[in-house]
Write an enzyme that holds these catalytic residues in place. Structure first.
Site, mmCIF file in Angstrom:
data_model
loop_
_atom_site.group_PDB
_atom_site.id
_atom_site.type_symbol
_atom_site.label_atom_id
_atom_site.label_comp_id
_atom_site.label_asym_id
_atom_site.label_seq_id
_atom_site.Cartn_x
_atom_site.Cartn_y
_atom_site.Cartn_z
ATOM 1 N N ILE A 193 0.905 -1.149 0.000
ATOM 2 C CA ILE A 193 0.000 0.000 0.000
ATOM 3 C C ILE A 193 0.945 1.199 0.000
ATOM 4 C CG2 ILE A 193 -1.745 1.304 1.261
ATOM 5 C CD1 ILE A 193 -2.816 -1.330 2.343
ATOM 6 N N PRO A 194 1.087 1.863 -1.136
ATOM 7 C CA PRO A 194 2.212 2.767 -1.380
ATOM 8 C C PRO A 194 2.166 4.121 -0.658
ATOM 9 C CG PRO A 194 0.731 2.804 -3.239
ATOM 10 C CD PRO A 194 0.194 1.765 -2.293
ATOM 11 N N CYS A 195 2.335 4.093 0.662
ATOM 12 C CA CYS A 195 2.352 5.342 1.423
ATOM 13 C C CYS A 195 3.596 6.171 1.103
ATOM 14 C CB CYS A 195 2.238 5.062 2.919
ATOM 15 S SG CYS A 195 3.464 3.919 3.565
ATOM 16 N N HIS A 196 4.617 5.554 0.512
ATOM 17 C CA HIS A 196 5.810 6.312 0.123
ATOM 18 C C HIS A 196 5.507 7.303 -1.011
ATOM 19 C CE1 HIS A 196 5.784 2.797 -2.570
ATOM 20 N NE2 HIS A 196 6.401 3.571 -3.453
#
Length: 174
Positions: free
Chosen positions: A139-142
């Site tokens: 889950i690409p929180c970056h």
């Protein structure tokens, strides 16, 4: 009453250092940079009514998510298609769902995410949910940055965030 749930841990060496994945019988539940802190994770899971039982995966057991993380970090994969067991509040899940719509190589601001979920004034709450994301990279929180374009907070550290964004920028397939 707490529901006893089995969780399986596997650590792996990656292009960005040691990581660990935690799965349940339902799917991927947690990804960490470094080793899993079972005490902290147990406390988090218990807040959601779960009583974890911990098991190590044997070396000969292959985890699809480990393969997919390695492929992503080697620039060979852009999306993940593993089952997930997302454990969080309804608000957190809403934020995490919005994060999953940010395309590979793209970024959004916390404000953008707040607007996407229909809560434009909840920018700080979005930041808090982003910080609690149990599945970084998957889950690409970056891909979430400050409104001014600045790199802000990341559980794996800002150098890791910058490295992931640089990887995606370099490897993006149009």
């Amino acid at each position: 009453m707490r529901v006893i749930t089995r969780f399986y841990v596997k650590e792996l060496d990656t292009a960005i250092g040691r990581m660990a994945v935690v799965t349940s019988d339902k799917g991927l539940a947690h990804v960490t940079f470094g080793a899993v802190n079972k005490v902290n994770l147990t406390a988090r899971l218990m807040r959601f009514g779960l009583k974890p039982e911990w098991y190590d995966l044997k070396e000969d057991e292959s985890l699809l998510v480990c393969d997919q993380l390695t492929e992503y970090l080697n620039g060979e994969r852009q999306d993940f298609d593993v089952p997930i067991d997302l454990i969080g509040t309804p608000f957190q899940k809403k934020v995490w769902s919005a994060l999953r719509t940010i395309g590979y190589g793209e970024t959004k601001s916390y404000k953008d995410i707040a607007e996407m979920i229909g809560a434009p004034k909840a920018v700080r709450a979005v930041g808090g949910a982003n910080n609690q994301n149990p599945l970084p990279i998957v889950i690409p929180c970056h891909r979430v940055i400050g409104s001014n374009g600045a790199m802000v907070g990341y559980g794996g550290g800002l150098p890791t965030k910058e490295r992931l964004l640089a990887l995606e920028s370099k490897m993006k397939i149009s």
